[in-house]
Design a protein around this motif. Structure first.
Motif, short mmCIF file in Angstrom:
data_model
loop_
_atom_site.label_atom_id
_atom_site.label_comp_id
_atom_site.label_asym_id
_atom_site.label_seq_id
_atom_site.Cartn_x
_atom_site.Cartn_y
_atom_site.Cartn_z
N SER A 123 2.61 -3.16 18.97
CA SER A 123 1.45 -2.83 19.79
C SER A 123 1.90 -2.09 21.05
CB SER A 123 0.71 -4.11 20.19
OG SER A 123 1.46 -4.84 21.15
N ASN A 124 0.99 -1.36 21.66
CA ASN A 124 1.30 -0.68 22.92
C ASN A 124 0.79 -1.46 24.13
OD1 ASN A 124 -1.43 -0.29 22.59
ND2 ASN A 124 -1.41 1.91 22.95
N VAL A 125 0.57 -2.76 23.96
CA VAL A 125 0.10 -3.61 25.06
C VAL A 125 1.23 -3.84 26.05
CG1 VAL A 125 -0.82 -5.87 25.69
CG2 VAL A 125 -1.59 -4.74 23.59
N SER B 146 -10.23 2.21 23.02
CA SER B 146 -8.86 2.00 22.55
C SER B 146 -7.97 3.14 23.05
CB SER B 146 -8.82 1.94 21.02
OG SER B 146 -9.54 0.83 20.54
N ILE B 147 -6.78 2.78 23.53
CA ILE B 147 -5.82 3.75 24.04
C ILE B 147 -4.74 3.96 22.99
CG2 ILE B 147 -4.28 4.34 25.94
CD1 ILE B 147 -7.25 4.02 26.72
N PHE B 148 -4.69 5.15 22.38
CA PHE B 148 -3.81 5.41 21.25
C PHE B 148 -2.49 6.04 21.70
CE2 PHE B 148 -7.80 4.82 19.08
CZ PHE B 148 -7.43 4.17 17.91
N THR B 149 -1.79 5.37 22.60
CA THR B 149 -0.44 5.80 22.92
C THR B 149 0.53 5.21 21.91
OG1 THR B 149 -0.23 3.95 24.48
CG2 THR B 149 -0.94 6.07 25.38
N GLN B 150 1.71 5.80 21.83
CA GLN B 150 2.70 5.36 20.85
C GLN B 150 3.26 4.00 21.20
OE1 GLN B 150 3.85 7.62 18.14
NE2 GLN B 150 4.49 5.64 17.38
N GLY B 151 3.32 3.10 20.21
CA GLY B 151 3.95 1.81 20.41
C GLY B 151 5.45 1.88 20.12
N ASN B 152 6.18 0.86 20.52
CA ASN B 152 7.62 0.82 20.28
C ASN B 152 7.92 0.51 18.82
OD1 ASN B 152 8.24 1.30 23.01
ND2 ASN B 152 8.04 -0.87 23.50
N PHE B 153 9.03 1.05 18.31
CA PHE B 153 9.48 0.76 16.95
C PHE B 153 10.46 -0.41 16.96
CE2 PHE B 153 8.98 5.44 15.37
CZ PHE B 153 7.61 5.32 15.57
N TYR B 154 10.43 -1.19 15.91
CA TYR B 154 11.42 -2.23 15.74
C TYR B 154 11.77 -2.38 14.26
CZ TYR B 154 7.43 -5.26 14.56
OH TYR B 154 6.29 -5.79 13.99
N ASP B 155 13.01 -2.83 14.02
CA ASP B 155 13.51 -2.96 12.65
C ASP B 155 12.69 -3.96 11.86
OD1 ASP B 155 15.54 -1.14 13.08
OD2 ASP B 155 16.93 -2.66 13.78
N ASN C 261 -3.01 -9.97 20.95
CA ASN C 261 -2.51 -9.07 19.91
C ASN C 261 -1.24 -8.34 20.33
OD1 ASN C 261 -4.55 -8.79 17.50
ND2 ASN C 261 -5.81 -8.96 19.35
N VAL C 262 -0.52 -8.90 21.30
CA VAL C 262 0.68 -8.22 21.78
C VAL C 262 1.72 -8.07 20.69
CG1 VAL C 262 1.79 -10.34 22.62
CG2 VAL C 262 2.32 -8.15 23.70
N ASN C 263 1.73 -8.95 19.69
CA ASN C 263 2.69 -8.88 18.59
C ASN C 263 2.08 -8.40 17.28
OD1 ASN C 263 4.94 -9.82 20.08
ND2 ASN C 263 4.23 -11.94 19.85
N THR C 264 0.87 -7.83 17.33
CA THR C 264 0.20 -7.32 16.13
C THR C 264 0.67 -5.90 15.85
OG1 THR C 264 -1.76 -8.68 16.54
CG2 THR C 264 -2.02 -6.80 15.07
N ASN C 265 1.15 -5.66 14.64
CA ASN C 265 1.65 -4.33 14.26
C ASN C 265 0.54 -3.29 14.35
OD1 ASN C 265 4.18 -5.41 13.63
ND2 ASN C 265 3.57 -5.85 11.52
N GLY C 266 0.83 -2.20 15.03
CA GLY C 266 -0.11 -1.08 15.10
C GLY C 266 -1.31 -1.30 15.98
N TYR C 267 -1.35 -2.42 16.73
CA TYR C 267 -2.52 -2.67 17.59
C TYR C 267 -2.49 -1.72 18.78
CZ TYR C 267 -5.74 -5.03 20.75
OH TYR C 267 -6.76 -5.33 21.62
N LYS C 268 -3.67 -1.25 19.17
CA LYS C 268 -3.80 -0.37 20.32
C LYS C 268 -4.60 -1.06 21.41
CE LYS C 268 -1.49 2.77 18.28
NZ LYS C 268 -0.09 3.00 18.70
#
Length: 271
Positions: free
Chosen positions: A231-233, A78-87, A28-35
């Motif tokens: 994701s924050n993975v 689940s670790i709810f740290t902030q994931g990176n933003f992308y366009d 799930n490294v490319n899943t939007n919003g995955y923690k």
């Protein structure tokens, strides 16, 4: 000897679950919003080999002899740290900067929550509903599904950082339409129940959802239109964790092999 077999077997089962969790993170490294998720362990019961006693010379032996009976998975957190933003090329893509969650209407009619802000407009009755890509309707600040007039154009909709939806007037100036995208927070987000597709539901462990629109004292979450939260993975960390889990699994298998060899030698003594 049998104790060591079952103890090592419990270690192999626990490490297999650990590898499964790490594999799910990498998938799930490319899943939007995955923690990212972390497998946690606990030791099993201990057996007393010798209780506290005194020696033949009346010397006190205050420390008993105990041996553990293995390990078990206690939780997958689940670790709810902030994931990176992308366009994103989607005009209705939103990334949350903060601790909040979007609210969506589940298939059973109960509210669910997600960090995946990749939304679309779908036909709903005589209007257009703001929905997830799976068709779940997004909730407004009052917990009601967001339904817009069918004449609205998605590319003209804008959303402010506090969630207010705007649409251009005759002079092409964005004007609020009286609807805000709802955002909720939880005292313990790690206690949320996972249902798949980056959707979470409330549980007793998470606590009741707190509406940022009506709850005082919360640090407000910022909405960023035109972006998605990835994701924050951390792939490197997960690969290292995978190696550690594989080595722990191998060590437990070696312990079973050693116990088997010792039992085999004991059986040969009668020959």
């Amino acid at each position: 000897m049998v104790r060591s077999l079952w103890t090592a077997a419990s270690g192999m089962i626990a490490q297999q679950n650990n590898v499964d969790t790490i594999s799910n993170n990498l998938a799930n490294v490319n899943t939007n919003g995955y923690k990212t998720e972390v497998a946690e362990f606990k030791s099993l019961l201990y057996q007393d080999i010798r209780a506290k006693s005194t020696s033949a010379n009346s010397d006190l032996k205050p420390i008993p002899s105990q041996v553990g009976l293995g390990v078990r998975n206690s939780s997958i957190t689940s670790i709810f740290t902030q994931g990176n933003f992308y366009d994103s090329t989607n005009d209705l893509a939103f990334a949350l900067d903060g601790d909040g969650f979007f609210g969506v209407m589940g298939k059973d009619g109960n509210p669910c929550y997600t960090r995946n802000g990749n939304f679309v407009l779908s036909v709903y009755g005589d209007g257009l509903a703001l929905s997830t890509t799976d068709g779940l309707r997004v909730l407004d600040q009052n917990g009601q599904p967001i339904v817009l007039d069918k004449d609205f154009v998605a590319s003209k909709l804008t959303v402010t950082s506090d969630g207010q939806m705007c649409y251009p007037d005759e002079a092409n100036n964005p004007k609020p339409i009286g609807i805000s995208i709802g955002v909720w927070q939880f005292n313990n987000p790690s206690g949320l129940m996972k249902t798949g597709s980056s959707i979470y539901v409330e549980s007793a462990a998470s606590g009741a959802p707190m509406n940022e629109y009506t709850t005082q004292g919360l640090r407000k979450t910022t909405l960023n239109q035109g972006y998605l939260e990835g994701s924050n993975v951390q792939v490197v960390d997960e690969m290292v964790n995978m190696i550690v889990a594989q080595r722990a699994y191998e060590l437990n298998s070696k312990a079973i092999q050693a116990s088997d060899e010792m039992m085999s030698q004991a059986n040969q003594l009668r020959r």
